[in-house]
Write an enzyme that holds these catalytic residues in place. Structure first.
Site, PDB file in Angstrom:
ATOM      1  N   TYR A  68      -0.312   5.969 -16.623  1.00  0.00           N
ATOM      2  CA  TYR A  68      -0.930   6.934 -15.711  1.00  0.00           C
ATOM      3  C   TYR A  68      -2.446   6.829 -15.839  1.00  0.00           C
ATOM      4  O   TYR A  68      -2.977   6.876 -16.934  1.00  0.00           O
ATOM      5  CB  TYR A  68      -0.496   8.364 -16.059  1.00  0.00           C
ATOM      6  CG  TYR A  68       0.303   8.974 -14.934  1.00  0.00           C
ATOM      7  CD1 TYR A  68      -0.305   9.246 -13.716  1.00  0.00           C
ATOM      8  CD2 TYR A  68       1.662   9.228 -15.069  1.00  0.00           C
ATOM      9  CE1 TYR A  68       0.428   9.760 -12.659  1.00  0.00           C
ATOM     10  CE2 TYR A  68       2.393   9.736 -14.018  1.00  0.00           C
ATOM     11  CZ  TYR A  68       1.771  10.007 -12.811  1.00  0.00           C
ATOM     12  OH  TYR A  68       2.497  10.501 -11.770  1.00  0.00           O
ATOM     13  N   GLU A 114      -4.845   8.556 -13.438  1.00  0.00           N
ATOM     14  CA  GLU A 114      -5.475   9.364 -12.383  1.00  0.00           C
ATOM     15  C   GLU A 114      -6.980   9.434 -12.619  1.00  0.00           C
ATOM     16  O   GLU A 114      -7.427   9.629 -13.754  1.00  0.00           O
ATOM     17  CB  GLU A 114      -4.888  10.780 -12.386  1.00  0.00           C
ATOM     18  CG  GLU A 114      -3.511  10.834 -11.758  1.00  0.00           C
ATOM     19  CD  GLU A 114      -2.853  12.189 -11.926  1.00  0.00           C
ATOM     20  OE1 GLU A 114      -3.170  12.892 -12.902  1.00  0.00           O
ATOM     21  OE2 GLU A 114      -2.019  12.533 -11.075  1.00  0.00           O
ATOM     22  N   ASP A 142     -10.495  -1.208  11.069  1.00  0.00           N
ATOM     23  CA  ASP A 142      -9.215  -1.359  10.373  1.00  0.00           C
ATOM     24  C   ASP A 142      -8.814  -2.823  10.512  1.00  0.00           C
ATOM     25  O   ASP A 142      -8.266  -3.243  11.522  1.00  0.00           O
ATOM     26  CB  ASP A 142      -8.166  -0.440  11.003  1.00  0.00           C
ATOM     27  CG  ASP A 142      -6.799  -0.627  10.361  1.00  0.00           C
ATOM     28  OD1 ASP A 142      -6.657  -1.506   9.493  1.00  0.00           O
ATOM     29  OD2 ASP A 142      -5.863   0.116  10.736  1.00  0.00           O
ATOM     30  N   THR A 185      -5.038  -3.654   4.642  1.00  0.00           N
ATOM     31  CA  THR A 185      -3.949  -3.880   3.707  1.00  0.00           C
ATOM     32  C   THR A 185      -4.365  -5.080   2.853  1.00  0.00           C
ATOM     33  O   THR A 185      -5.266  -5.836   3.214  1.00  0.00           O
ATOM     34  CB  THR A 185      -2.645  -4.256   4.425  1.00  0.00           C
ATOM     35  OG1 THR A 185      -2.873  -5.470   5.141  1.00  0.00           O
ATOM     36  CG2 THR A 185      -2.202  -3.180   5.394  1.00  0.00           C
ATOM     37  N   LYS A 213      -1.341  -8.795   4.007  1.00  0.00           N
ATOM     38  CA  LYS A 213      -1.145  -9.576   5.230  1.00  0.00           C
ATOM     39  C   LYS A 213      -1.901 -10.898   5.071  1.00  0.00           C
ATOM     40  O   LYS A 213      -1.584 -11.655   4.164  1.00  0.00           O
ATOM     41  CB  LYS A 213      -1.548  -8.737   6.443  1.00  0.00           C
ATOM     42  CG  LYS A 213      -0.646  -7.483   6.568  1.00  0.00           C
ATOM     43  CD  LYS A 213      -0.972  -6.586   7.737  1.00  0.00           C
ATOM     44  CE  LYS A 213      -0.077  -5.342   7.711  1.00  0.00           C
ATOM     45  NZ  LYS A 213      -0.433  -4.368   8.763  1.00  0.00           N
ATOM     46  N   ARG A 265       1.576  -5.912  -1.770  1.00  0.00           N
ATOM     47  CA  ARG A 265       1.449  -4.779  -0.856  1.00  0.00           C
ATOM     48  C   ARG A 265       0.407  -3.809  -1.397  1.00  0.00           C
ATOM     49  O   ARG A 265       0.406  -3.498  -2.593  1.00  0.00           O
ATOM     50  CB  ARG A 265       2.785  -4.039  -0.715  1.00  0.00           C
ATOM     51  CG  ARG A 265       3.985  -4.908  -0.421  1.00  0.00           C
ATOM     52  CD  ARG A 265       5.121  -4.124   0.205  1.00  0.00           C
ATOM     53  NE  ARG A 265       4.813  -3.895   1.596  1.00  0.00           N
ATOM     54  CZ  ARG A 265       4.927  -4.843   2.532  1.00  0.00           C
ATOM     55  NH1 ARG A 265       5.346  -6.060   2.219  1.00  0.00           N
ATOM     56  NH2 ARG A 265       4.609  -4.584   3.780  1.00  0.00           N
TER      57      ARG A 265
HETATM   58  C1  LIG Z   1      -0.259  -2.993   8.891  1.00  0.00           C
HETATM   59  C2  LIG Z   1      -1.307  -2.099   9.390  1.00  0.00           C
HETATM   60  C3  LIG Z   1      -1.577  -0.856   8.799  1.00  0.00           C
HETATM   61  C4  LIG Z   1      -0.657  -0.183   7.798  1.00  0.00           C
HETATM   62  O1  LIG Z   1      -0.362  -0.817   6.652  1.00  0.00           O
HETATM   63  P1  LIG Z   1       0.921  -0.388   5.772  1.00  0.00           P
HETATM   64  O2  LIG Z   1       0.650  -1.141   4.515  1.00  0.00           O
HETATM   65  O3  LIG Z   1       2.123  -0.819   6.507  1.00  0.00           O
HETATM   66  O4  LIG Z   1       0.851   1.085   5.552  1.00  0.00           O
HETATM   67  C5  LIG Z   1      -2.665  -0.134   9.254  1.00  0.00           C
HETATM   68  N1  LIG Z   1      -3.446  -0.606  10.244  1.00  0.00           N
HETATM   69  C6  LIG Z   1      -3.204  -1.773  10.850  1.00  0.00           C
HETATM   70  C7  LIG Z   1      -4.110  -2.237  11.945  1.00  0.00           C
HETATM   71  C8  LIG Z   1      -2.128  -2.557  10.456  1.00  0.00           C
HETATM   72  O5  LIG Z   1      -1.886  -3.700  11.094  1.00  0.00           O
END
Ligand SMILES: *Cc1c(COP(=O)(O)O)cnc(C)c1O
Length: 425
Positions: free
Chosen positions: A57, A59, A204, A231, A234, A240
């Protein structure tokens, strides 16, 4: 295939779970993954994910935790932050978000007050659920307004509309970013409009963070964006996770840290932070820049095959890792039918709505696919183009079992010829 994971203790103790892991390993080894948000991590990142840090932990943040015993968690988190900042060219990073969605929610609450307005991309034009889809909780806290594409066949963003909406609605945040948009964005225009109305800018970059880190596409920070969220799993090719990057505003960075913890999350997943640090280390190598470039070349090779076959691509083509094809409009095969027949031949992707979708979201007109995972396997333009040809052949022959069987064989041969690598460095 990549070296099977060593799981002697699971095999001895829990055969049901061991069988699931072996099943998934085989699925990944024998098929081709074209879901543009998926990838394979290195064995090194995998080891960190399976490390003892899951026991701890922690935090709080390095040097300011709520529990003792933080000597190594502090080191790990500091390394992860330093590598993330180096990768994206910024001053501050929060490496704790459990995934991309909480990274966005945490960033919103760090920058805004409930009731504030966010100007984001129209969801049917490629925005993400977390950009204000009515099914999400955050639409109860923030007021989302929209911009869209001027022309879905060129992908051109309607900046006049964006400016008009911004002047009228006075958003506190202008959002760039997408899950299903294939063109480069004109970041300067976002920043100019945001300045005019006094809004923050946030990109994003969940899908294209790896392309930015690998310097294959533009970096929003070079145009003065305040915040990037992403993320880590990807194109960035880590485990993840989520990540928030702050260009230079120390005060904003503090607010966002507080928003993630204690505002939104409890204890960080330090095994995942350790694994993110390993992946960021990989992304800092010259080999990763080559990888990012090859993702684009492979997507271009697939684009050519689709355009030569007269299949409509949203945005007219791609500048990044993904393509969105209107298969219903061009081949009279629905998105769901396409997803199903491609699954049968070992090619995994997803059905997707196209801009101004004339069908339903449960069986839309389009499919979305991309090259990050096959590029990790070592595919070059030649193999990528071949996969595109096989996709089209399968869709055109969706009821011909003999054709599908032959394509399934070739897909398996391709997968075996390009096994998932153990290491990227
Ligand atoms: C995949 C994605 C997310 C969310 O990611 P998670 O790990 O699935 O919560 C947010 N914004 C965009 C543009 C994405 O493609």
């Amino acid at each position: 295939m990549s070296t099977p994971q060593n799981i002697p203790f699971i095999e001895a103790q829990d055969q049901e779970i061991a069988a699931c892991i072996r099943g998934e390993e085989n699925r990944e080894a024998n098929g081709l993954e074209l879901v543009p948000s998926e990838n394979y991590i290195s064995k090194a990142a995998h080891e960190a994910l399976g490390s003892c840090f899951t026991n701890k932990y922690s935090e709080g943040y390095p040097g300011a935790r709520y529990y003792g015993g933080q000597e190594f968690t502090d080191q790990i988190e500091r390394i992860a932050i330093e590598r993330a900042c180096k990768l994206f060219g910024c001053k501050y990073a929060n490496v704790q978000p459990h995934s991309g969605a909480p990274a966005n929610i945490g960033a919103y609450y760090g920058m805004l007050k409930p009731g504030d307005t966010i100007l984001g991309m129209d969801l049917s034009h490629g925005g993400h659920l977390t950009h204000g889809h009515p099914v999400t909780h955050i639409t109860k806290s923030f007021n989302f307004v929209r911009y869209g594409m001027k022309n879905p066949d060129t992908g051109e963003i309607d900046f006049e509309e964006m400016r008009e909406v911004a002047l009228r609605e006075k958003p506190k945040l202008i959002l760039a970013g997408f899950s299903a948009y294939s063109r480069e964005l004109d970041y300067q225009k976002f920043v100019d409009i945001a300045k005019e109305v006094g809004a923050y800018t946030m990109a994003d970059m969940a899908h294209i963070a790896g392309l930015i880190a690998g310097k294959a596409v533009k970096n929003p920070f070079d145009y003065g964006f305040d915040v990037i969220t992403t993320t880590t799993h990807k194109t960035l090719r880590g485990p993840r996770g989520g990540l928030i990057l702050i260009r230079e505003d120390a005060d904003l960075a503090k607010k966002i840290d507080k928003s993630i913890f204690p505002g939104l999350q409890g204890g960080p997943h330090m095994h995942a932070v350790a694994s993110r640090a390993v992946a960021f280390g990989e992304a800092l190598t010259p080999a990763f820049q080559e990888y990012a470039q090859q993702i684009l070349k492979n997507a271009k090779a697939m684009e050519k095959v689709f355009l030569d076959a007269d299949i409509r691509l949203m945005g007219g083509g791609t500048d990044n890792h993904l393509l969105l094809a209107d298969v219903f409009g061009s081949l009279n095969v629905t998105g769901q039918e396409a997803e199903n027949v491609l699954d049968e031949v070992g090619i995994t992707l997803n059905k997707n709505s196209i801009a101004d979708e004339p069908r339903t979201m449960f069986d839309p007109s389009g499919i979305r696919f991309g090259t990050p995972a096959i590029t990790t396997r070592g595919f070059k333009e030649e193999q990528s183009a071949r996969v595109a040809e096989l996709m089209i052949e399968a869709m055109k022959n969706k009821d011909d079992q003999a054709v599908k069987d032959r394509i399934r064989e070739e897909v398996r041969d391709l997968a075996h010829a390009f096994p998932i690598p153990d290491s990227f460095v």
